[in-house]
Motif scaffolding. Structure first.
Motif, short mmCIF file in Angstrom:
data_model
loop_
_atom_site.label_atom_id
_atom_site.label_comp_id
_atom_site.label_asym_id
_atom_site.label_seq_id
_atom_site.Cartn_x
_atom_site.Cartn_y
_atom_site.Cartn_z
N GLU A 1 -61.49 -59.36 11.95
CA GLU A 1 -62.08 -59.55 12.39
C GLU A 1 -61.77 -59.38 13.84
O GLU A 1 -60.74 -60.34 14.26
N GLN B 1 -60.97 -60.76 17.24
CA GLN B 1 -60.45 -62.31 17.65
C GLN B 1 -61.37 -62.08 19.30
O GLN B 1 -61.35 -63.03 20.02
N THR C 1 -55.40 -64.99 25.86
CA THR C 1 -54.83 -64.45 25.64
C THR C 1 -53.30 -64.56 26.04
O THR C 1 -52.36 -64.04 24.12
N GLN D 1 -60.16 -57.29 20.19
CA GLN D 1 -58.27 -57.25 19.10
C GLN D 1 -58.60 -57.86 17.55
O GLN D 1 -59.55 -59.02 17.84
N CYS D 2 -58.15 -56.67 16.89
CA CYS D 2 -58.56 -57.59 15.36
C CYS D 2 -57.46 -58.27 15.09
O CYS D 2 -56.08 -58.80 15.44
N THR D 3 -57.71 -59.38 13.79
CA THR D 3 -57.10 -60.37 13.65
C THR D 3 -55.89 -59.64 12.85
O THR D 3 -55.20 -60.60 12.57
N SER E 1 -62.74 -67.82 15.72
CA SER E 1 -61.25 -68.10 15.06
C SER E 1 -59.99 -67.71 16.02
O SER E 1 -59.15 -68.45 15.37
N TYR E 2 -60.10 -67.33 16.76
CA TYR E 2 -59.41 -67.77 17.86
C TYR E 2 -58.57 -68.33 18.77
O TYR E 2 -57.48 -68.95 18.93
N ALA F 1 -63.54 -65.13 19.83
CA ALA F 1 -64.00 -66.01 18.75
C ALA F 1 -63.51 -67.13 18.21
O ALA F 1 -62.13 -67.65 18.85
#
Length: 144
Positions: free
Chosen positions: A96, A98, A59, A126-128, A24-25, A22
């Protein structure tokens, strides 16, 4: 949808992995050189070894270690591999996706269950909020 992603989801790229990162990640325009730009990030389909290395670089976690930690917590991952529904979404906070790591496994009648019914896509997200979770489905049976 890219030809690579379509082939992966059709079970035609069993040696490859798919990675969704994402925006955002991780925000790195160079990712688009390796994958498909989607609404909220980049999706990459790449050979397994390079994909696992790319996942770890992006990650900081080993792909199979992440999958193992997520597999006991079932959730819903979109069949396009670019999002999902966190199993803890009822809790307060942001939920959201990631990143997603996915691979497909060939049909195996000896194992039984969904493995006897056809190739299986395994997806881990993986979620935020910090929750890691998994989903799996038979190729061709996704909701798409």
């Amino acid at each position: 949808m890219s030809d690579q992603r379509e082939a992966f989801l059709a079970g035609e790229r069993l040696e490859d992995v798919a990675l969704f990162l994402a925006d955002s990640y991780v925000s790195d325009e160079r990712l688009e050189e390796f994958g498909e730009r989607v609404d909220d990030g980049t999706l990459i389909v790449i050979d397994g070894e390079r994909g696992r290395n790319a996942f770890q670089a992006a990650t900081g976690t080993g792909a199979m270690e992440f999958a193992k930690s997520a597999m006991s917590n079932e959730g819903e991952i979109d069949d396009e591999l670019t999002g999902g529904h966190c199993p803890d979404a009822a809790a307060d906070g942001e939920h959201e996706i990631q990143f997603v790591f996915a691979f497909a496994e060939a049909q195996n009648e000896e194992v039984g269950g969904i493995y006897a019914e056809g190739d299986v896509v395994h997806a881990y997200a993986q979620c935020t909020c910090g929750t890691a979770f998994s989903d799996r489905w038979n190729v061709g049976e996704a909701d798409g």
